[in-house]
Design an enzyme around this catalytic site. Structure first.
Site, mmCIF file in Angstrom:
data_model
loop_
_atom_site.group_PDB
_atom_site.id
_atom_site.type_symbol
_atom_site.label_atom_id
_atom_site.label_comp_id
_atom_site.label_asym_id
_atom_site.label_seq_id
_atom_site.Cartn_x
_atom_site.Cartn_y
_atom_site.Cartn_z
ATOM 1 C CG HIS A 168 16.048 15.104 -33.751
ATOM 2 N ND1 HIS A 168 15.293 14.132 -34.335
ATOM 3 C CD2 HIS A 168 17.266 14.548 -33.522
ATOM 4 C CE1 HIS A 168 16.018 13.023 -34.471
ATOM 5 N NE2 HIS A 168 17.225 13.256 -33.983
ATOM 6 C CG HIS A 211 21.073 14.140 -36.167
ATOM 7 N ND1 HIS A 211 20.943 13.011 -36.933
ATOM 8 C CD2 HIS A 211 20.415 13.862 -35.013
ATOM 9 C CE1 HIS A 211 20.240 12.105 -36.278
ATOM 10 N NE2 HIS A 211 19.911 12.604 -35.100
ATOM 11 C CD GLU A 212 20.820 15.808 -31.620
ATOM 12 O OE1 GLU A 212 19.637 15.891 -31.233
ATOM 13 O OE2 GLU A 212 21.401 14.719 -31.783
ATOM 14 C CG ASP A 252 17.289 9.514 -34.032
ATOM 15 O OD1 ASP A 252 17.232 9.481 -32.789
ATOM 16 O OD2 ASP A 252 17.867 10.399 -34.680
ATOM 17 C CE1 TYR A 289 41.724 -21.847 10.657
ATOM 18 C CE2 TYR A 289 42.637 -21.765 8.434
ATOM 19 C CZ TYR A 289 41.981 -21.149 9.491
ATOM 20 O OH TYR A 289 41.575 -19.865 9.352
ATOM 21 C CD GLN A 315 38.119 -22.346 6.681
ATOM 22 O OE1 GLN A 315 37.406 -21.757 5.882
ATOM 23 N NE2 GLN A 315 38.202 -22.018 7.944
HETATM 24 ZN ZN ZN Z 1 18.785 11.859 -33.605
#
Ligand code: ZN
Ligand code: ADP
Ligand code: MG
Length: 645
Positions: free
Chosen positions: A454, A450-451, A526, A153, A157
């Protein structure tokens, strides 16, 4: 803390063409099966064995002697040292004696008078009887047989694996046959891409009716190269051509040529073309051809001989087509710039079909296609979703619809709502929200400023895209994000737009520095994005006055089809000039951002405070804040569009 300029998208999922052949069961499953068989065999054997031996009661010889004395036994058979006594009532019992001494001797030893034996029928059997052999040999033979079974067998295989190794030259291409309705794709399944479809209709026509073309002496296109960004539907379109024409479709991906063993790529190509010719009319599709089709002899990517041989073989095969061979080779790539010029010269992939990112109308159609099997709520407006997804590829949109369905299913609703789709836009664009990623108060404040920085810079600079949403909930790798969307799709960008974009990217950095007198790592992404943008402005787009309209492209490899810029190596002096120009652009943008934030410090404080409170600001609320501080939000007509051509 990213303010994604062009929407940063998740890796698109790859639409596979066809399905690979199913793999065999794993080795472990096979071992388990073998073990089960073994257990069954040994169980069966033990049953038989019990039947052969243990059914008859074994008694001491003394008992036999006394039973004969009592006249209970009618006959006795002797085989070797084994005695089987049959009683007058037909029952049987076995016993044993010493092998050397005879039965009579033994019985008399137990005090049985010889004359008592007269009434008993005694037969002496040959010791080599079937039962003897069965009983002695079976316990040996069965395990041996079993061992041989396993070896056989396993060796089968191994041979299977070996066979695969021997036939690795076979092309490994996946075949989608025209009869396979389940996998059939037609132009109806491809939205947008109108020009591409028009071009390809000709190919379909030829495959359907080659005679028409051959009779009139038309030279048939051999190779069609589909070019376009990832996920724009190149693979889908190629399959649709096969579906429309109703011909077999052999597809293989560039990386599969060079996958397993060295030296097989070329033979796979040979095999693939031979098979396809037999099945003609047919389509051969070489997906991601840039994996093998890179410019040869550059040594880039390790100077892979294997790859070059594969490529050479493709070239040879394409040249070897008879004039009326009804096989068309299609290929797809998102890196046409790195392809070897020999691939794209006339007579090979001389048809080039460019597939663009879908525009607003196309996006709506793509969404509609992927909404086919999804029940949509009454409030769903795909046109709104299409409007909000500039820069999305077909694959992104398919992904978006799917995410929407998952959201609806998770909340046990039977229909998709508009809200699901809106949420999915951001998920596809930025990755899933990470509400568990809690910022401490200080981090939250920094992120809010920070945001806010932007967003404020974006709202004031005339060429920046308007802000759609600000959030300080982590998403993907960003601590917060500011989502800006253009009013309409843009195919080109101008210098002024780039400059404003760079200033917006610096808005977060500048705000942190101004408010806290310190800078965090949150601005690193960034900075990467804006530096790359500034460098491209100088080295690729001719947007620096000092450097002038020159392309300094050496780092990016050669320009289109390797025929563009020659000897792009620049002197150190030029490199230093480029650096200086990049620095000048970034410095200018920084000053712009800083002065805007300085002048509007009150507005910035208000935005940051609001963000700390609600975490996510939608466009309307954000604009109310702006108006309260004397800033007029942008309207569509305010955006000045440069006349660009
Ligand atoms: Zn940023
Ligand atoms: P590519 O080969 O260009 O990277 P694919 O053809 O694999 O892209 O596209 C991936 C998936 O995106 C497709 O299976 C399909 O579901 C979807 N898709 C892409 N473009 C379109 C389109 N124009 N119309 C419909 N579905 C599309
Ligand atoms: Mg593809």
């Amino acid at each position: 803390m990213a303010a994604p300029l062009p929407p940063q998208k998740k890796q698109q999922s790859k639409g596979g063409a066809g399905t690979p052949a199913p793999k065999g069961p794993s080795l472990w499953a096979q071992m388990a099966a073998a073990l089960a068989i073994f257990l069954m065999l040994s169980f069966g054997y033990s049953l038989v064995r019990q039947y052969i031996t243990d059914e008859i009661e074994e008694v001491p010889i003394s008992q036999i002697a006394s039973d004969i004395d009592a006249g209970k036994i009618s006959s006795i058979s002797v085989a070797g040292n084994k005695i089987t006594a049959t009683y007058t009532d037909e029952s049987e019992k076995t016993s044993r004696k010493e092998t050397e001494s005879s039965l009579t001797q033994t019985l008399s030893d137990y005090g049985l008078a010889p004359e008592r034996l007269a009434g008993v029928n005694i037969t002496i059997q040959d010791e080599g009887g079937l039962r003897f052999w069965a009983l002695t040999l079976l316990p040996i033979i069965v395990p041996i047989l079993f061992l041989f079974g396993i070896i056989w067998y396993l060796s089968r295989q191994m041979r299977g694996a070996g066979m695969q190794a021997f036939t690795f030259g076979r092309s490994m291409a996946r075949l989608t046959s025209p009869e396979d309705q389940g996998q059939k794709v037609t132009f109806k399944d491809v939205a947008g891409a109108k020009e591409a479809k028009d071009e390809l209709t000709e190919i379909v026509d030829f495959l359907k009716n080659p005679k028409k073309f051959i009779q009139i002496g038309a030279r048939i296109p051999k190779g069609v190269l589909l070019m376009g960004a990832p996920g724009t539907g190149k693979t889908l379109l190629a399959r649709a051509v096969a579906g429309e024409a109703g011909v077999p479709f052999f597809s293989i991906s560039g990386s599969e040529f060079v996958e397993m063993f060295v030296g097989v790529g070329a033979s796979r190509v040979r095999d693939l073309f031979a098979t396809a010719k037999k099945a003609a009319p047919a389509i051969i599709f070489l997906d991601e051809i840039d994996a093998v089709g890179r410019v040869r002899g550059t040594g880039v990517g390790g100077g892979n001989d294997e790859r070059e041989q594969t490529l050479n073989q493709i070239l040879v095969e394409m040249d070897g087509f008879e004039p009326n061979e009804k096989v068309i080779v299609m290929a797809a790539t998102n890196r046409p710039d790195v392809l070897d010029p020999a691939l794209v010269r006339p007579g090979r992939f001389d048809r080039r079909v460019v597939i663009d990112l879908p525009d607003r109308k196309d996006r709506e159609e793509i969404l509609a296609i992927h909404a086919r099997q999804k029940p949509l709520g009454a409030d769903v407006k795909l046109s709104v979703i299409a409007e909000r997804t500039p820069g999305f590829s077909g694959a992104d949109l398919a992904n978006l619809m799917n995410e929407g369905a998952i959201l609806a299913a998770r909340e046990n609703r039977k229909e998709l709502a508009q809200f699901d789709l809106i949420r999915s836009i951001e998920k596809v664009m930025l990755g899933p929200e990470r509400r568990s990623h809690i910022l401490n108060r200080k981090e939250k404040e920094i992120t809010a400023y920070h945001e806010g920085g932007h967003a404020l810079v974006a709202s004031i600079l005339p060429y920046a895209d308007p802000v759609h949403k600000i959030s300080i909930i982590s998403r993907g790798r960003a601590a917060g994000y500011t989502l800006k969307l253009p009013f309409e799709d843009k195919k080109m960008q101008s210098r002024k737009e780039f400059l404003d974009d760079i200033a917006v990217s610096l808005g977060g950095y500048a705000a942190e520095k101004m408010v806290f007198g310190d800078i965090t790592t949150g601005a690193s992404n960034d900075l990467q994005v804006l530096t790359a943008l500034a460098r491209n402005m100088v080295t690729r787009y001719g947007m620096s006055d000092k450097m002038g309209p020159l392309a300094f492209d050496s780092a990016q490899g050669k320009a289109l089809f390797g025929q563009g810029v020659e000897g792009g190596e620049q002197s150190q002096e030029v490199a230093a000039q480029i650096d200086a120009e990049v620095k000048k652009i970034v410095e200018g943008a920084r000053k712009k951002a800083e002065s805007i934030l300085n002048k509007n410090r009150k507005a910035l404080d208000a935005i940051a405070a609001k963000l700390m409170e609600v975490e996510t600001l939608e466009r309307d609320d954000f604009e109310k804040l702006l108006i309260a501080h004397g800033i007029t939000p942008k309207k569509k007509q305010d955006i000045e569009h440069q006349p660009i051509a």
